[in-house]
Write an enzyme that holds these catalytic residues in place. Structure first.
Site, PDB file in Angstrom:
ATOM      1  N   SER A 187       0.824  -1.216   0.000  1.00  0.00           N
ATOM      2  CA  SER A 187       0.000   0.000   0.000  1.00  0.00           C
ATOM      3  C   SER A 187       0.860   1.269   0.000  1.00  0.00           C
ATOM      4  O   SER A 187       0.500   2.254  -0.630  1.00  0.00           O
ATOM      5  CB  SER A 187      -0.978   0.003   1.173  1.00  0.00           C
ATOM      6  OG  SER A 187      -0.296  -0.243   2.372  1.00  0.00           O
ATOM      7  N   ASP A 205       8.939  -2.466  -5.675  1.00  0.00           N
ATOM      8  CA  ASP A 205       7.549  -2.119  -5.332  1.00  0.00           C
ATOM      9  C   ASP A 205       7.042  -0.935  -6.149  1.00  0.00           C
ATOM     10  O   ASP A 205       5.941  -0.965  -6.708  1.00  0.00           O
ATOM     11  CB  ASP A 205       7.439  -1.719  -3.854  1.00  0.00           C
ATOM     12  CG  ASP A 205       7.535  -2.902  -2.923  1.00  0.00           C
ATOM     13  OD1 ASP A 205       8.016  -3.948  -3.366  1.00  0.00           O
ATOM     14  OD2 ASP A 205       7.128  -2.761  -1.751  1.00  0.00           O
TER      15      ASP A 205
END
Ligand code: MEV
Length: 323
Positions: free
Chosen positions: A111, A155
């Protein structure tokens, strides 16, 4: 005028921990996104809020500080870092920033990278700064590094480009232009892992047992390379073997826990053909491949832990301006 941008979460398929020692890794963007909306504030102060996460804060951008009105947003440091660098240096007008998030926090689905990429894209668009995905991925990685102290570029690259990403031994990012024709399952526990602590403990184990741990790490790199071929050939049985082998090595280097093992064995017992830790371990998440039984695996994980269905998305960062 409102600037809106979104970016997907991700999961690591292969290469966690080994990537710290320059081995390759593969990650996949998942169909769960962070959405950021930015507009001029009428309140005389910049605000950051999210109904999904139940927080509201007033931002002190020059000092990278904030005052909470409600809730506790862990994600706020990334947003402050971006605004300090890319808003306060150029403009000082207060902004209203709204976050919508359907990535479960603590699920290991990245996230923070998704919010970082979406915030940067929305802000660049708001100011009319020209940018492409290469610039976005690079800048998002810099922001993650300055907030976390260390971060692999994986990421933020996955959140920017979407799809499947391979990070090579010399840290080059490449996209695979292909689909995974199977849902997969993410399992996560309440007990979170601490990435920094897990990386350090693997390093300490390697210092005490250099030959053995180095050869495990090298084997993990070989697994990732074979997984790349298995993905390209859509050979999911081979991919499942490689996931299970990789799990054995992650266990060997000490990043497994009772809860992670419980989820892995529950997933395998209920139809997953491959299951392994995803991310740093020590708590956190697993990923399971269950081409014909994904819903059954989700149901079984939800008895003691949490399970969600995820699938690959090719939609990376998307940004637009609404008048
Ligand atoms: C954590 O998601 C992955 C690790 O390999 C750490 C890193 O690459 O920064 C454990």
């Amino acid at each position: 005028m409102e600037s809106v941008a979104s970016a997907p979460g991700k999961t690591i398929l292969f290469g966690e921990h080994a990537v710290v020692y320059n081995q390759p890794a593969i990650a996949v963007a998942v169909d769960k996104r962070a959405v950021i909306r930015i507009k001029k504030s009428s309140k005389g102060v910049s605000t950051f809020w999210s109904n999904d996460l139940g927080f509201e804060a007033e931002l002190d951008i020059p000092n990278k500080n904030y005052k909470l009105i409600k809730g506790r947003p862990g994600i706020i440091r990334y947003v402050l870092e971006i605004l300090n660098k890319w808003h306060d240096n150029y403009y000082r007008d207060p902004l209203d920033i709204k976050l919508s998030l359907n990535i479960p926090i603590g699920s290991g689905l990245g996230s923070s990278a998704a919010v970082t990429v979406a915030t940067l894209a929305a802000l660049f668009n708001y100011h009319g700064f020209p940018f492409n995905k290469k610039v976005l991925a690079k800048e998002a990685h810099k922001i993650e590094k300055s907030v976390q102290g260390m971060a692999s570029p994986l990421d933020t690259a996955v959140s920017t480009y979407g799809g499947l990403i391979y990070l090579s031994r010399n840290k080059e990012i490449s996209e695979f232009k292909l689909d995974i024709d199977s849902d997969f399952v993410i399992g996560f526990t309440e007990k979170k892992g601490n990435t920094g602590a897990m990386v350090k403990s693997v390093n300490a184990l390697k210092d005490r047992n250099p030959r053995i741990v180095s050869s495990i790490i090298e084997t993990m790199g070989q697994i990732t390379d074979e997984a790349k071929d298995a993905l390209l050939n859509k050979d999911y049985n081979k991919l499942a073997d490689l996931m299970n082998l990789n799990q054995g090595f992650l266990d060997a280097i000490g990043v497994n826990t009772f809860e992670l093992s419980r989820m892995i064995y529950t997933a395998r017992k209920n139809g997953a053909i491959g299951a392994k830790i995803t991310g740093a371990g020590g708590g956190g998440s697993i990923i399971a491949l269950a081409p014909n039984n994904a819903l059954n695996v989700v149901k079984s994980l939800n008895v003691e832990d949490k399970g969600i269905l995820a699938s690959i998305t090719h939609k990376g960062a998307l940004a637009k301006v609404r008048k």
